[in-house]
Design a protein around this motif. Sequence first.
Motif, PDB file in Angstrom:
ATOM      1  N   GLY A   1       0.530  -1.385  -0.118  1.00 53.86           N
ATOM      2  CA  GLY A   1      -0.069  -0.026  -0.105  1.00 53.86           C
ATOM      3  C   GLY A   1       0.570   1.448   0.238  1.00 53.86           C
ATOM      4  O   GLY A   1       0.339   1.900   0.119  1.00 53.86           O
ATOM      5  N   LEU A   2       2.108   0.643  -0.325  1.00 57.67           N
ATOM      6  CA  LEU A   2       3.107   2.287   0.005  1.00 57.67           C
ATOM      7  C   LEU A   2       2.996   3.244  -1.019  1.00 57.67           C
ATOM      8  O   LEU A   2       2.721   4.127  -0.904  1.00 57.67           O
ATOM      9  CB  LEU A   2       4.402   1.392  -0.160  1.00 57.67           C
ATOM     10  N   ASP A   3       3.272   2.434  -2.164  1.00 54.71           N
ATOM     11  CA  ASP A   3       3.127   3.170  -3.603  1.00 54.71           C
ATOM     12  C   ASP A   3       1.380   4.406  -3.409  1.00 54.71           C
ATOM     13  O   ASP A   3       1.503   5.682  -3.550  1.00 54.71           O
ATOM     14  CB  ASP A   3       3.152   3.107  -4.506  1.00 54.71           C
TER      15      ASP A   3
ATOM     16  N   ALA B   1      13.360   6.648   5.519  1.00 53.79           N
ATOM     17  CA  ALA B   1      13.943   6.943   4.083  1.00 53.79           C
ATOM     18  C   ALA B   1      12.893   6.755   2.799  1.00 53.79           C
ATOM     19  O   ALA B   1      12.552   8.052   2.254  1.00 53.79           O
ATOM     20  CB  ALA B   1      15.936   6.811   3.747  1.00 53.79           C
ATOM     21  N   GLU B   2      12.305   6.205   2.068  1.00 50.94           N
ATOM     22  CA  GLU B   2      11.652   5.621   1.890  1.00 50.94           C
ATOM     23  C   GLU B   2      10.162   6.438   2.184  1.00 50.94           C
ATOM     24  O   GLU B   2       9.337   6.666   0.835  1.00 50.94           O
ATOM     25  CB  GLU B   2      11.163   4.153   1.432  1.00 50.94           C
ATOM     26  N   VAL B   3       9.553   6.371   2.865  1.00 56.09           N
ATOM     27  CA  VAL B   3       8.189   7.181   2.920  1.00 56.09           C
ATOM     28  C   VAL B   3       8.848   8.591   2.794  1.00 56.09           C
ATOM     29  O   VAL B   3       7.826   9.271   2.262  1.00 56.09           O
ATOM     30  CB  VAL B   3       7.732   7.140   4.521  1.00 56.09           C
ATOM     31  N   ALA B   4       9.850   8.734   3.645  1.00 55.11           N
ATOM     32  CA  ALA B   4       9.552  10.675   2.770  1.00 55.11           C
ATOM     33  C   ALA B   4      10.596  11.163   1.771  1.00 55.11           C
ATOM     34  O   ALA B   4       9.694  11.566   0.642  1.00 55.11           O
ATOM     35  CB  ALA B   4      11.510  10.647   3.822  1.00 55.11           C
TER      36      ALA B   4
ATOM     37  N   THR C   1       6.897  10.731  -0.074  1.00 59.66           N
ATOM     38  CA  THR C   1       5.631  11.402   0.150  1.00 59.66           C
ATOM     39  C   THR C   1       6.230  13.191  -0.260  1.00 59.66           C
ATOM     40  O   THR C   1       5.076  13.688   0.209  1.00 59.66           O
ATOM     41  CB  THR C   1       4.725  11.463   1.979  1.00 59.66           C
ATOM     42  N   GLY C   2       7.529  13.198   0.576  1.00 57.09           N
ATOM     43  CA  GLY C   2       7.877  14.556   0.828  1.00 57.09           C
ATOM     44  C   GLY C   2       7.796  15.191   2.096  1.00 57.09           C
ATOM     45  O   GLY C   2       8.304  16.244   2.180  1.00 57.09           O
ATOM     46  N   LEU C   3       7.683  14.775   2.354  1.00 56.31           N
ATOM     47  CA  LEU C   3       6.746  14.767   3.891  1.00 56.31           C
ATOM     48  C   LEU C   3       8.382  13.684   4.961  1.00 56.31           C
ATOM     49  O   LEU C   3       8.123  12.201   5.165  1.00 56.31           O
ATOM     50  CB  LEU C   3       5.683  14.576   4.339  1.00 56.31           C
ATOM     51  N   ASP C   4       8.049  15.087   6.127  1.00 53.12           N
ATOM     52  CA  ASP C   4       8.913  14.089   7.779  1.00 53.12           C
ATOM     53  C   ASP C   4       8.027  13.293   8.184  1.00 53.12           C
ATOM     54  O   ASP C   4       7.107  13.869   8.049  1.00 53.12           O
ATOM     55  CB  ASP C   4       9.990  15.129   7.836  1.00 53.12           C
ATOM     56  N   THR C   5       8.454  12.807   9.256  1.00 52.19           N
ATOM     57  CA  THR C   5       7.548  12.030  10.004  1.00 52.19           C
ATOM     58  C   THR C   5       6.907  13.125  11.158  1.00 52.19           C
ATOM     59  O   THR C   5       5.730  12.800  11.687  1.00 52.19           O
ATOM     60  CB  THR C   5       7.996  10.493  11.115  1.00 52.19           C
ATOM     61  N   ASP C   6       7.097  13.986  11.381  1.00 49.66           N
ATOM     62  CA  ASP C   6       7.110  14.867  11.633  1.00 49.66           C
ATOM     63  C   ASP C   6       5.253  15.676  11.430  1.00 49.66           C
ATOM     64  O   ASP C   6       4.101  15.599  11.705  1.00 49.66           O
ATOM     65  CB  ASP C   6       7.073  16.504  12.278  1.00 49.66           C
ATOM     66  N   ALA C   7       5.409  16.147  10.172  1.00 44.45           N
ATOM     67  CA  ALA C   7       4.683  16.044   8.988  1.00 44.45           C
ATOM     68  C   ALA C   7       3.609  15.241   9.538  1.00 44.45           C
ATOM     69  O   ALA C   7       2.708  15.534   9.463  1.00 44.45           O
ATOM     70  CB  ALA C   7       5.218  16.668   7.992  1.00 44.45           C
TER      71      ALA C   7
END
Length: 426
Positions: A352-354, A397-400, A403-409
């Motif tokens: 479901g990531l992509d 790293a792969e989520v950032a 998405t272009g978002l860090d975990t705080d966002a």
Amino acid sequence: MESQVPGRALGVLVELEAELDERLGAVDAALAAHYPGERAGRQPVHTVYVPADRFHAGLVPEHGAAALQVTEEHEALLLGLVDGDHDLVARVREKLGREPVEDLRIDFEDGYGSRPDDEEDADARRSADALRSAIRAGDAAPYNGIRFKGFEAPTRRRGVRTLAVFLERLVADGPLPDGFVVTLPKVTAVEQVEALVHTLQRLEEALGLSGGSLHFEIQVETPQSILGPDGTALVARMVHASGGRCTGLHYGTYDYSAYCGIAAAHQSLAHPVADHAKAVMQAAAAGTGVRLSDGSTNVLPVGAPEQVAAAWANHLRLVRRSLARGFYQGWDLHPAQLPTRFAATFAFYREGLDAAAGRLRTYVQRQDSGVLDEPATARALADFLLRGLDCGALSGAEVADATGLDTDALAGLAHRAGAHADGEGD
């Protein structure tokens, strides 16, 4: 005349706003108190139940070694069940070697049975010592707790005694572990939940613990907890009677099915009576910060290769089914269930990531696409990715990158109280 209408309406606006605040102020306060939103922090993907007499300080690494062994012995079977995904199996192996159990429950109820008082007292003290030793050695699960006997008349005194004996021994030699919870089984009345709140308050006072530090889960394994004699969903009242101490609702597959008269051969997480109960639990917990856990399957992957393959296929199917229905946690009863627990969970988030990341990026950047997502859906998309990070299925790293978002966002979009802090993959 038409031009004067807005002026007339605006003329009463200040008074009307004050009137509405006064009229709805109590409702606003009650809503905030009863529905505070998601609980902060990581939710484990499973709870492993172990009878108290079998628990020892090295149990978690022992479970990991056993799970790795069965993975090695039946690697071809596991690969066949995950469409030959070698990367997924490698990720499962890494998880089993690093963190094979995310949540452990030391069981003094059905998995332990009825025993002489002196024997259960001794097991309560010994298992508390073992948990403390495991924590000090770095071998404990991230989350731990005990299930004691319930508050129905035949088991009430034994249950509260075990709870008191275990807690006294546990905190005599160190602080209450982070994430420690107790599980109240076979709940049939709201008053039993209120009685547990009272019990925990008294134990906190006696043991010198800070007020509100002891939390509990409610095990939903009786029809009375779903539908009371007055026709109301008692599980919802139970959540709100907990004073904020209730952290989870756990479905009990076999007790609930048996109470409903389901023949043993047809008792399952996927039976219609289970789906009904869990739908009520889901509605009762929504917005409260109380988390949901599905139950277990007693079909174990042991024996001949064909038996292992059938049990693994069944477990994979049930875990994926639960995840798709919003139950992100379940019970495991045997080390050989751990490979498929993590295989199913990791596959769910990786597959479901992509799509989730793409939709979230489009939403944040306000781009046109084939899907018009609303804030509630964006919240669900961010929560999905955070859950994948928390269990180690996804890396930071792969989520950032996606998405272009860090975990705080992501945490902000998911309406979580704090950023992702407990996961594995940055």
